[in-house]
Write an enzyme that holds these catalytic residues in place. Structure first.
Site, PDB file in Angstrom:
ATOM      1  N   GLY A  92      26.762   0.357  57.947  1.00 42.55           N
ATOM      2  CA  GLY A  92      27.563  -0.349  56.930  1.00 42.55           C
ATOM      3  C   GLY A  92      27.777  -1.809  57.291  1.00 42.55           C
TER       4      GLY A  92
ATOM      5  N   GLU B  46       3.993 -21.233  50.993  1.00 41.47           N
ATOM      6  CA  GLU B  46       2.788 -21.576  51.771  1.00 41.47           C
ATOM      7  C   GLU B  46       1.710 -20.499  51.582  1.00 41.47           C
ATOM      8  OE1 GLU B  46       2.976 -24.558  53.390  1.00 41.47           O
ATOM      9  OE2 GLU B  46       1.138 -24.534  54.586  1.00 41.47           O
TER      10      GLU B  46
ATOM     11  N   ARG C 123      -0.571 -22.771  58.378  1.00 39.37           N
ATOM     12  CA  ARG C 123       0.087 -21.471  58.174  1.00 39.37           C
ATOM     13  C   ARG C 123       0.703 -20.860  59.430  1.00 39.37           C
ATOM     14  NH1 ARG C 123      -3.851 -19.685  53.227  1.00 39.37           N
ATOM     15  NH2 ARG C 123      -2.459 -20.554  51.673  1.00 39.37           N
TER      16      ARG C 123
ATOM     17  N   GLU D  23       3.760 -26.095  40.474  1.00 42.47           N
ATOM     18  CA  GLU D  23       4.216 -26.338  39.096  1.00 42.47           C
ATOM     19  C   GLU D  23       4.515 -24.993  38.437  1.00 42.47           C
ATOM     20  OE1 GLU D  23       1.331 -28.666  36.978  1.00 42.47           O
ATOM     21  OE2 GLU D  23       1.430 -30.295  38.450  1.00 42.47           O
ATOM     22  N   PRO D  24       5.232 -25.033  37.300  1.00 43.96           N
ATOM     23  CA  PRO D  24       5.552 -23.758  36.645  1.00 43.96           C
ATOM     24  C   PRO D  24       4.307 -22.905  36.385  1.00 43.96           C
ATOM     25  CG  PRO D  24       6.808 -25.547  35.659  1.00 43.96           C
ATOM     26  CD  PRO D  24       5.885 -26.176  36.651  1.00 43.96           C
TER      27      PRO D  24
HETATM   28  C1  FAD Z   1      12.223 -21.430  48.420  1.00 44.60           C
HETATM   29  C2  FAD Z   1      10.884 -21.992  48.063  1.00 44.60           C
HETATM   30  C3  FAD Z   1      10.504 -23.232  48.570  1.00 44.60           C
HETATM   31  C4  FAD Z   1       9.279 -23.784  48.201  1.00 44.60           C
HETATM   32  N1  FAD Z   1       8.941 -25.044  48.648  1.00 44.60           N
HETATM   33  C5  FAD Z   1       7.861 -25.660  48.100  1.00 44.60           C
HETATM   34  C6  FAD Z   1       7.619 -27.044  48.350  1.00 44.60           C
HETATM   35  O1  FAD Z   1       8.351 -27.703  49.099  1.00 44.60           O
HETATM   36  N2  FAD Z   1       6.573 -27.641  47.728  1.00 44.60           N
HETATM   37  C7  FAD Z   1       5.747 -26.956  46.898  1.00 44.60           C
HETATM   38  O2  FAD Z   1       4.821 -27.552  46.362  1.00 44.60           O
HETATM   39  N3  FAD Z   1       5.918 -25.625  46.655  1.00 44.60           N
HETATM   40  C8  FAD Z   1       6.968 -24.980  47.223  1.00 44.60           C
HETATM   41  N4  FAD Z   1       7.198 -23.637  46.959  1.00 44.60           N
HETATM   42  C9  FAD Z   1       6.295 -22.932  46.037  1.00 44.60           C
HETATM   43  C10 FAD Z   1       5.529 -21.792  46.675  1.00 44.60           C
HETATM   44  O3  FAD Z   1       4.505 -22.285  47.466  1.00 44.60           O
HETATM   45  C11 FAD Z   1       5.054 -20.893  45.520  1.00 44.60           C
HETATM   46  O4  FAD Z   1       6.182 -20.191  45.058  1.00 44.60           O
HETATM   47  C12 FAD Z   1       3.963 -19.942  45.933  1.00 44.60           C
HETATM   48  O5  FAD Z   1       2.766 -20.635  46.159  1.00 44.60           O
HETATM   49  C13 FAD Z   1       3.701 -18.849  44.890  1.00 44.60           C
HETATM   50  O6  FAD Z   1       3.538 -19.384  43.628  1.00 44.60           O
HETATM   51  P1  FAD Z   1       4.351 -18.770  42.397  1.00 44.60           P
HETATM   52  O7  FAD Z   1       5.779 -18.712  42.788  1.00 44.60           O
HETATM   53  O8  FAD Z   1       4.010 -19.542  41.181  1.00 44.60           O
HETATM   54  O9  FAD Z   1       3.840 -17.282  42.268  1.00 44.60           O
HETATM   55  P2  FAD Z   1       2.531 -16.782  41.470  1.00 44.60           P
HETATM   56  O10 FAD Z   1       1.346 -17.578  41.890  1.00 44.60           O
HETATM   57  O11 FAD Z   1       2.844 -16.728  40.019  1.00 44.60           O
HETATM   58  O12 FAD Z   1       2.391 -15.317  42.025  1.00 44.60           O
HETATM   59  C14 FAD Z   1       3.148 -14.220  41.517  1.00 44.60           C
HETATM   60  C15 FAD Z   1       2.642 -12.947  42.194  1.00 44.60           C
HETATM   61  O13 FAD Z   1       1.260 -12.739  41.835  1.00 44.60           O
HETATM   62  C16 FAD Z   1       0.486 -12.623  43.016  1.00 44.60           C
HETATM   63  N5  FAD Z   1      -0.841 -13.201  42.803  1.00 44.60           N
HETATM   64  C17 FAD Z   1      -1.168 -14.397  42.248  1.00 44.60           C
HETATM   65  N6  FAD Z   1      -2.499 -14.578  42.257  1.00 44.60           N
HETATM   66  C18 FAD Z   1      -3.033 -13.491  42.836  1.00 44.60           C
HETATM   67  C19 FAD Z   1      -4.354 -13.074  43.158  1.00 44.60           C
HETATM   68  N7  FAD Z   1      -5.412 -13.838  42.881  1.00 44.60           N
HETATM   69  N8  FAD Z   1      -4.524 -11.861  43.759  1.00 44.60           N
HETATM   70  C20 FAD Z   1      -3.470 -11.068  44.053  1.00 44.60           C
HETATM   71  N9  FAD Z   1      -2.194 -11.408  43.779  1.00 44.60           N
HETATM   72  C21 FAD Z   1      -1.979 -12.608  43.188  1.00 44.60           C
HETATM   73  C22 FAD Z   1       1.258 -13.377  44.072  1.00 44.60           C
HETATM   74  O14 FAD Z   1       0.903 -12.986  45.373  1.00 44.60           O
HETATM   75  C23 FAD Z   1       2.696 -13.033  43.711  1.00 44.60           C
HETATM   76  O15 FAD Z   1       3.012 -11.773  44.252  1.00 44.60           O
HETATM   77  C24 FAD Z   1       8.398 -23.058  47.355  1.00 44.60           C
HETATM   78  C25 FAD Z   1       8.786 -21.788  46.874  1.00 44.60           C
HETATM   79  C26 FAD Z   1      10.013 -21.270  47.198  1.00 44.60           C
HETATM   80  C27 FAD Z   1      10.416 -19.938  46.612  1.00 44.60           C
END
Ligand code: FAD
Length: 409
Positions: A366, A389, A268, A131-132
């Protein structure tokens, strides 16, 4: 229990060669086009369905291979072809695994066939958890499912994001909060059947890489699903929630606050294998190029600076594959992940894919920087492996906390 082996048996080699043929003849030639179009490559999925690659049967066969090498071998070959197209082919598997892991036999029999459709009318499925405001921190999930006892229906409201195949899927598997007091222990998964009113696609994301794979928000506005769509059924959910409440009362039910969940350890390595496929593809292009491109009157591979890069690339790819195979063998054979070996394999393989694809661009000079050659696309694609993941940081967190014995919170 199967012994760990690094050698594919005859049957596995045959499957690998067949997959490699499909990846080389069907996936790779279509890769640049679908990357540019940024659309789901339906004709390629249909081809995969025709030959039996796009089906639950195929993945189940690989999944239950006792050596553990079936899934990593399949993922490596398909993603060697192209990551965006391969994700379009295997993305449905995410939702299917959600049903296989939590569903009753009846739910498995009803919904999984509808996720895949058939070779004349292929369908896809989506798994909607993120989720967002709940990415790495899954326990912050807000999408709410409330039981309406009078109608035996669940009413789901919320916004999901980043869903692979979100909005275009025939079947959506949605994770929602059923008891907000219990953090991630209070989540449950629901099937949202085809055509259910209230489910709509939100924004479709324009991405850096894996552009042939559709990624979108999914809006759930008073979505009503029958009680039979709760995966595992109400009785099992009530028992699970009662146990979690008991543990919380006894002080042992602390909120599990992130995606660093041990249950991900087993899935994973499959993502690690995808990364190995992309890395190997870029390495092979770079190796061929280095042997044929001449500067200063000799192939560029004759320069130690280039040859050593290739040596490092190959070493890291092989090391990544070994970690992936080990973790996958452990998962299939029920070995405890005492050092978070699943996360370890995904971390190393995904970071390797990012590094190796960047090195491939450098070796092609290039040309590597243009869309005339595939390594530019492969490098954009590789960036996803360190994000979905569980990000690389989350993998490190899981490994570190597993080693130190600290709780995953
Ligand atoms: C192309 C794509 C396909 C996807 N497909 C799916 C899907 O099919 N179903 C689904 O449910 N989800 C899906 N996802 C979601 C994906 O699993 C999430 O984007 C991922 O879990 C990271 O969450 P976030 O983007 O909100 O990043 P955030 O959690 O906001 O993280 C932002 C940054 O902060 C870092 N961070 C966060 N917490 C910590 C911590 N405790 N310690 C150190 N660093 C931290 C992260 O490592 C990252 O670098 C998909 C994402 C993408 C981009």
């Amino acid at each position: 229990m199967a012994e760990f082996t690094m050698e594919l048996n005859d049957e596995q080699r045959e499957v690998r060669d067949w997959l490699h043929g499909f990846a080389a003849d069907v996936i790779r030639p279509a890769a640049a086009e679908w990357d540019e179009r940024e659309e789901t490559p339906w004709p390629v999925i249909q081809e995969a369905a025709k030959v039996g690659i796009y089906s639950l049967d195929f993945y189940a066969q690989q999944y239950f291979d006792p050596t553990g090498l079936g899934i990593p071998m399949a993922m490596e070959e398909l993603f060697w072809g192209d990551a965006g197209i391969a994700l379009s082919i295997v993305g449905t598997g995410l939702a299917a695994v959600g049903v296989l892991a939590n569903g009753t036999e009846e739910q498995i029999g009803t919904w999984i066939p509808q996720m895949y459709g058939d070779q004349n009318d292929v369908k896809v499925a989506a798994f909607c958890s993120s989720e967002p405001d709940a990415g790495s921190d899954v326990a912050s999930m807000r999408t709410r499912a409330v039981y309406d006892e009078t109608k035996d229906e669940w009413v789901i409201n919320g916004t999901k994001t980043w869903a692979t195949n979100g909005g275009i899927a025939n079947v959506h598997v949605v994770v929602a909060v059923v008891d907000p007091e219990l953090g991630s222990k209070g989540h449950a998964s629901f099937i949202v059947p085809p055509g259910t009113p209230g489910l709509a696609q939100g924004q479709k994301f324009k991405k850096h890489g894996i552009r042939a794979s559709h990624t979108a928000e999914v809006i759930l506005d008073n979505v009503r699903v029958p009680g039979s769509c709760l995966l595992g059924g109400k009785e099992k959910l009530d028992e699970r929630l009662a146990r979690a409440r008991e543990r919380a009362k006894a002080g042992g039910g602390e909120r599990v606050k992130n995606a660093a969940m041990a249950t991900f350890e087993a899935s994973r390595p499959a993502v690690g294998a995808m990364a190995v496929g992309t890395a190997r593809a870029a390495y092979e292009v770079a190796l061929d190029y280095a042997k044929t491109r001449e500067q200063f009157g000799r192939p560029i591979i004759d320069n130690q600076g280039v040859a050593f890069q290739l040596a490092d690339m190959r070493t890291q790819i092989d090391a990544a594959r070994l970690l992936v195979w080990r973790a996958s063998w452990m998962a299939v054979n029920g070995k405890p992940f005492t050092a978070a070996e699943g996360s370890m394999s995904k971390l190393f393989a995904s970071e390797t894919a990012k590094k190796v694809t960047a090195q491939a661009i450098q070796i092609l000079g290039g040309n590597g920087y243009t869309r005339e050659y595939p390594v530019e696309r492969m490098h954009r694609d590789a960036a996803i492996y360190t994000i979905f993941e569980g990000t690389s940081e989350i993998q490190r967190l899981v490994i570190a906390r597993t080693l130190s014995g600290m709780p995953l919170r």
